[in-house]
Design a protein around this motif. Structure first.
Motif, PDB file in Angstrom:
ATOM      1  N   ARG A  56      24.280  30.329  35.267  1.00  0.00           N
ATOM      2  CA  ARG A  56      23.962  29.702  36.553  1.00  0.00           C
ATOM      3  C   ARG A  56      24.940  30.161  37.609  1.00  0.00           C
ATOM      4  N   ARG A  57      26.212  30.278  37.197  1.00  0.00           N
ATOM      5  CA  ARG A  57      27.226  30.668  38.161  1.00  0.00           C
ATOM      6  C   ARG A  57      28.045  31.807  37.591  1.00  0.00           C
ATOM      7  N   VAL A  58      28.273  32.807  38.410  1.00  0.00           N
ATOM      8  CA  VAL A  58      28.969  33.994  37.945  1.00  0.00           C
ATOM      9  C   VAL A  58      30.104  34.338  38.899  1.00  0.00           C
ATOM     10  N   ALA A  59      31.256  34.660  38.342  1.00  0.00           N
ATOM     11  CA  ALA A  59      32.357  35.180  39.156  1.00  0.00           C
ATOM     12  C   ALA A  59      32.585  36.623  38.741  1.00  0.00           C
ATOM     13  N   VAL A  60      32.520  37.528  39.697  1.00  0.00           N
ATOM     14  CA  VAL A  60      32.739  38.948  39.410  1.00  0.00           C
ATOM     15  C   VAL A  60      34.078  39.338  40.030  1.00  0.00           C
ATOM     16  N   VAL A  61      34.985  39.852  39.210  1.00  0.00           N
ATOM     17  CA  VAL A  61      36.318  40.175  39.700  1.00  0.00           C
ATOM     18  C   VAL A  61      36.395  41.661  40.044  1.00  0.00           C
ATOM     19  N   GLY A  62      36.703  41.971  41.286  1.00  0.00           N
ATOM     20  CA  GLY A  62      36.846  43.367  41.706  1.00  0.00           C
ATOM     21  C   GLY A  62      36.186  43.595  43.045  1.00  0.00           C
ATOM     22  N   GLY A  63      36.448  44.756  43.659  1.00  0.00           N
ATOM     23  CA  GLY A  63      35.910  45.001  44.999  1.00  0.00           C
ATOM     24  C   GLY A  63      35.256  46.365  45.155  1.00  0.00           C
ATOM     25  N   GLY A  64      34.984  47.021  44.031  1.00  0.00           N
ATOM     26  CA  GLY A  64      34.397  48.360  44.109  1.00  0.00           C
ATOM     27  C   GLY A  64      32.891  48.329  43.906  1.00  0.00           C
ATOM     28  N   ASN A  65      32.303  49.532  43.793  1.00  0.00           N
ATOM     29  CA  ASN A  65      30.866  49.638  43.558  1.00  0.00           C
ATOM     30  C   ASN A  65      30.447  48.903  42.294  1.00  0.00           C
ATOM     31  N   VAL A  66      31.318  48.991  41.282  1.00  0.00           N
ATOM     32  CA  VAL A  66      30.989  48.393  39.997  1.00  0.00           C
ATOM     33  C   VAL A  66      30.855  46.877  40.146  1.00  0.00           C
ATOM     34  N   SER A  89      34.489  41.147  34.567  1.00  0.00           N
ATOM     35  CA  SER A  89      35.637  41.840  35.165  1.00  0.00           C
ATOM     36  C   SER A  89      35.257  43.275  35.455  1.00  0.00           C
ATOM     37  N   ALA A  90      35.413  43.637  36.720  1.00  0.00           N
ATOM     38  CA  ALA A  90      35.069  44.987  37.190  1.00  0.00           C
ATOM     39  C   ALA A  90      36.321  45.568  37.810  1.00  0.00           C
ATOM     40  N   LEU A  91      37.293  45.815  36.954  1.00  0.00           N
ATOM     41  CA  LEU A  91      38.609  46.223  37.443  1.00  0.00           C
ATOM     42  C   LEU A  91      38.790  47.719  37.437  1.00  0.00           C
ATOM     43  N   GLY A  92      37.771  48.424  37.009  1.00  0.00           N
ATOM     44  CA  GLY A  92      37.916  49.872  36.938  1.00  0.00           C
ATOM     45  C   GLY A  92      38.039  50.325  35.500  1.00  0.00           C
ATOM     46  N   VAL A 151      39.003  63.976  34.310  1.00  0.00           N
ATOM     47  CA  VAL A 151      40.122  64.674  34.931  1.00  0.00           C
ATOM     48  C   VAL A 151      40.677  63.876  36.106  1.00  0.00           C
ATOM     49  N   ARG A 152      39.771  63.319  36.914  1.00  0.00           N
ATOM     50  CA  ARG A 152      40.177  62.657  38.163  1.00  0.00           C
ATOM     51  C   ARG A 152      40.486  61.182  38.012  1.00  0.00           C
ATOM     52  N   GLY A 153      40.102  60.566  36.899  1.00  0.00           N
ATOM     53  CA  GLY A 153      40.088  59.112  36.836  1.00  0.00           C
ATOM     54  C   GLY A 153      38.824  58.689  37.542  1.00  0.00           C
ATOM     55  N   ALA A 154      38.478  57.391  37.477  1.00  0.00           N
ATOM     56  CA  ALA A 154      37.205  56.963  38.045  1.00  0.00           C
ATOM     57  C   ALA A 154      37.091  57.394  39.502  1.00  0.00           C
TER      58      ALA A 154
END
Ligand SMILES: Cc1cc2nc3c(=O)[nH]c(=O)nc-3n(C[C@H](O)[C@H](O)[C@H](O)COP(=O)(O)OP(=O)(O)OC[C@H]3O[C@@H](n4cnc5c(N)ncnc54)[C@H](O)[C@@H]3O)c2cc1C
Ligand SMILES: Cc1cc2nc3c(=O)[nH]c(=O)nc-3n(C[C@H](O)[C@H](O)[C@H](O)COP(=O)(O)OP(=O)(O)OC[C@H]3O[C@@H](n4cnc5c(N)ncnc54)[C@H](O)[C@@H]3O)c2cc1C
Ligand code: SF4
Ligand code: SF4
Ligand code: FES
Lengths: 470, 282
Positions: free
Chosen positions: A288-298, A397-400, A442-445
């Motif tokens: 019902r309720r979701v918290a998504v942690v992060g600020g990127g596209n993911v 968690s969308a921390l990369g 090679v580059r990281g995400a």
């Protein structure tokens, strides 16, 4: 030279055309594509806004140097086949990049019209021409060179691997792509959701490679099924593009509770494993309720996916402010329109659960922006005693992500940097001769187009390397 | 496509499928598993490689039918095929070089412990297998394990072998002494009980963990387990770990993620409130 008779002044008078999109109130309940694509008339009008600069700044902003004024000029002239062939000779997956490139920090940000009003809608037009090409395959005249009698292995079928495979096939190599999952496409199929990038488009691009002679072997986990040294014995060169798939954790208490997902798991269940389709076998929690942690596209993708899976409240929990979010501007805007809430200047400190170990909330501390750090970004600092709980039954968690060590562990001779990414020289060759690497490993995400740029450069470098040896 | 070349019913709900997978058959080692996807739209599920025949190019999967995916797999017939098999995944078992190993298998875990016993006996380790089931008809892999070493069979109802649990038989062996290592595979609570049993004896105990998995390549993080207070991914760091360091409580909790939802969903649907529309219709 421009083929249209509009004067620059007339071109300047045309306002930027808007991309038609599904109504936010409707689309937040479906997985259909958000942007609907432009009609031919609209696309031509937008293309006429291009001033056909003699020194096109836009091209410098594009990591693969798409000849933007040329394809836009052919488009205004109504030569669709010409525009498509021009675009495809620079960019192997334009239907993808037209949809997912962060244009506002790349091509469009450099466009001269960006300073005065708004830039030419390069991304939208790239998508328009690419979609035309998808339904007019016969008009595409790019052909393979004569077979060179040499074999190249590509590890990973994300944008880097697919681009390299296409370019190598065109240069006359016998190419085999090895993919760990059961379906080709990398993040394009397991991460980026259907409503941003329909899977059908990726499948078509993969099919086009197969038509061009590329062999794709799924379910091969390099490092387990074959090691890199084993592949080296069978192939004249190898391109490694296994991405940066290892999820990072918040390292706060409670991350093991039921209802705590990584974005990779959540998105993979919904996308690759099709949990959004009621007929699939994949189970997923419907919160019902979701918290998504992060600020990127993911993070945006996870939040908007949760919204579409029926959640009542979805929020993005981010330590800084909206201005610092690394996500594409359009995604943040679309998320807002769809009703995603933003809990900004909040840092998670603990996941809380009930006695049955189900997540009931995310405890956060409020932050304020302190003095700018060395990079000029103002770093967030916690406000003591400001802890509060965001009620939710799922935390994503969308921390990369970081480099996945599965492949490199079985290849001890390959030089890695301290973060586990593969080290390459300016020709993208690793410390093992004949083994090249590129993309996120090679580059990281990073981004789709940077991965594709690496695929293209690696194909050229592999060609040089093998021709020099021949 | 992987063709099923042989099929056998081992116990009322355990089936063995011999499936063609030449590369995996050639290189797999004890302790490794595959991720199997029956066909379009099916789940990816992890299954241990119970045995293999490199010459024939086949691997044996021993499957306990518990839910939709496993039931559909065991319903396949000889000649049918499985669409996707990826592997071999996970680290091979850490084998001792000499001495006496006790291999404990509970239920379908017996099939998972079999390749470990096989590998140990091949290098000259003395193996005693302790295997159990509810009653006689649930005991599997007994003849194969007898070929390898000593076998103690336990049944809950005493209908075959010793009456009682595998833990009791293992305790007797520990008391008799001379046990260098214990390998235990079975339900979480069985592995936990065994780890607690061996701890005071100081006998190293390796367990094979079975958290929920999706990709099996270290990408999703869904299979994370806590060992010695640190998070590990069972698919790439395991699936075998030192049982004395594993947080079994956490594993048991996470393992029920979808089970509770299934039950709850069934209940809510009965109550007319279907908000948890779990798509898995098992
Ligand atoms: C949810 C999400 C949203 C994103 N949105 C955007 C966006 O809007 N715009 C943008 O530009 N970028 C976006 N990105 C980033 C972008 O997708 C990546 O930078 C890009 O996909 C990297 O390409 P790659 O080819 O290097 O690797 P990947 O796309 O990660 O592909 C690697 C492939 O290799 C396979 N593989 C891994 N290990 C092995 C192995 N051992 N053996 C065989 N195969 C293996 C993987 O299964 C995968 O298919 C997003 C990323 C995510 C996760
Ligand atoms: C490394 C590894 C090796 C495995 N080897 C084997 C094997 O050789 N033979 C075999 O029969 N099974 C094995 N399993 C377990 C097997 O993967 C699950 O039984 C299967 O995924 C269940 O799928 P399902 O759709 O049939 O059942 P679901 O409908 O998903 O689940 C049915 C019930 O089983 C429970 N369950 C689901 N997954 C697991 C799991 N991983 N462990 C324990 N209970 C679970 C669920 O909570 C539910 O109550 C292994 C698991 C792992 C991680
Ligand atoms: S590939 Fe991306 S950056 Fe380059 S022109 Fe196209 S949209 Fe712009
Ligand atoms: S900079 Fe802008 S106006 Fe100039 S060529 Fe590029 S797209 Fe056209
Ligand atoms: S199963 Fe996804 S990381 Fe292990």
């Amino acid at each position: 030279m421009s083929t249209s008779n509009l004067t620059p002044k007339q071109r300047m008078q045309i306002a930027r055309q808007e991309m038609p999109a599904q109504d936010p109130a409707v689309r937040r309940n479906n997985f259909g594509e958000v942007n609907l694509g432009m009609e031919a008339e609209l696309a031509k009008l937008e293309a006429e806004r291009c001033l056909q600069c003699r020194d096109p700044k836009c091209m410098k902003g594009c990591p693969v140097n798409v000849n933007i004024p040329r394809f836009l000029d052919l488009l205004t002239a109504g030569d669709m086949a010409g525009a498509a062939n021009s675009l495809l000779s620079d960019n192997a997956l334009p239907a993808v990049t037209g949809r997912v490139c962060p244009q506002e920090t790349q091509c469009e940000c450099e466009c001269v019209r960006a300073n005065r009003g708004s830039p030419v809608g390069i991304g939208y037009l790239e998508r328009f021409v690419a979609d035309w090409a998808r339904s007019n395959q016969d008009a595409i005249t790019l052909v393979n060179a004569a077979p060179k009698g040499k074999k190249v292995a590509v590890v990973g079928s994300g944008p880097a691997g697919l681009t390299a495979a296409g370019q190598l096939a065109r240069r006359g190599y016998d190419v085999t792509v090895f993919e760990a999952l059961h379906r080709a496409g990398g993040v394009l199929v397991y991460g980026i959701p259907e409503f941003r990038l329909p899977k059908k488009i990726v499948d078509q691009e993969v099919e086009r490679l197969v038509q061009a002679g590329v062999k794709i072997e799924c379910n091969v986990v390099v490092g387990r099924t074959y090691t890199v040294p084993e592949l080296r014995e069978q192939f004249d060169a190898i391109f490694i593009a296994n991405g940066a798939g290892l999820p990072m954790f918040m390292n706060i208490p409670g991350e093991h509770y039921k209802g705590s997902y990584t974005a990779n798991e959540y998105l993979t269940r919904v996308n690759l494993m099709a949990a959004y389709d009621p007929d699939s076998d994949t189970p997923i929690i419907k919160p019902r309720r979701v918290a998504v942690v992060g600020g990127g596209n993911v993070a945006m993708d996870a939040a908007r996916t949760a919204q579409r899976m029926g959640a009542e409240r979805v929020s993005i929990v981010y330590r800084r402010t909206k201005a610092e979010m690394p996500a594409r501007a359009e995604e943040v805007h679309h998320a807002e329109e769809e009703g995603v809430a933003f809990d900004l200047l909040c840092a998670p400190v603990e996941i809380v659960a009930n006695e049955k170990k189900w997540v009931t909330g995310l405890k956060c501390v409020r932050m304020e922006l302190g003095a700018p750090d060395a990079s000029g970004r103002r770093s967030p600092v916690a406000i003591p005693g400001s802890e509060f709980i965001i009620e939710c039954d799922v935390v994503v968690s969308a921390l990369g992500t970081r480099a996945n060590p599965l492949l490199t562990q079985t290849c001890p001779d390959m030089k890695l940097d301290k973060r586990g990414n593969i080290v390459v020289d300016e020709k993208l060759m690793t410390s093992i001769p004949g083994v090249f690497a590129g993309g996120d490993i090679v580059r990281g995400a990073a981004t789709v187009i940077l991965a594709m740029g690496d695929g293209k450069r690696a194909a050229a470098a592999i060609d040089d390397y093998l021709m020099a040896k021949a | 496509m992987h063709t099923i070349v042989a099929k056998a019913q081992l116990s009322p709900n355990v089936t063995r499928l011999d499936v063609s997978a030449p590369r995996i058959a050639q290189i797999r080692k004890a302790g490794q598993f595959v991720i199997v996807r029956r066909g379009e739209g099916a789940e990816r599920i992890p299954l241990t490689i119970a045995d293999s025949d490199a010459a024939a190019g086949t691997i044996s999967l021993v499957i306990q039918a518990v839910g939709k995916s496993t039931k559909e797999l065991v319903a396949l017939a000889v000649g049918d095929s499985i669409k996707d098999i990826a592997g071999p995944l996970g680290h091979p078992t850490e084998l001792i070089e000499k001495g006496h190993a006790v291999c404990v298998g509970g239920g379908v875990g017996t099939a998972v412990v079999h390749p470990i016993a096989q590998a140990l006996s091949k290098i000259g380790v003395h193996v005693t297998s302790v295997i159990g089931g509810r009653s006689k008809e649930w005991v599997i892999y007994e003849p194969e394990l007898r070929n390898i070493g000593d076998v103690v069979v336990c049944t809950d109802d005493g209908s075959y072998g010793r009456k009682g649990f595998v833990t009791q038989a293992t305790e007797d062996l520990l008391k008799a002494g001379g046990v260098d290592i214990v390998y235990a595979v079975g339900p979480v609570m069985m592995m936990k009980a065994l780890a607690e049993l061996t701890r005071p004896y100081g006998v190293k105990t390796i367990v094979s963990l079975n958290p929920l998995m999706v990709d099996g390549t270290g990408m999703c993080g869904g299979c994370r387990v806590s060992v010695d207070g640190k998070a590990y991914f069972a698919c790439v760091d395991g699936p075998e770990f030192d049982g004395h360091l594993v947080d079994f409580g956490q594993l048991a909790d996470r393992g029920t993620t979808y089970r509770e939802f299934e039950q709850e969903a069934a209940k809510r649907c009965a109550d007319g409130d279907c908000r948890i529309g779990l798509s898995n219709k098992g």
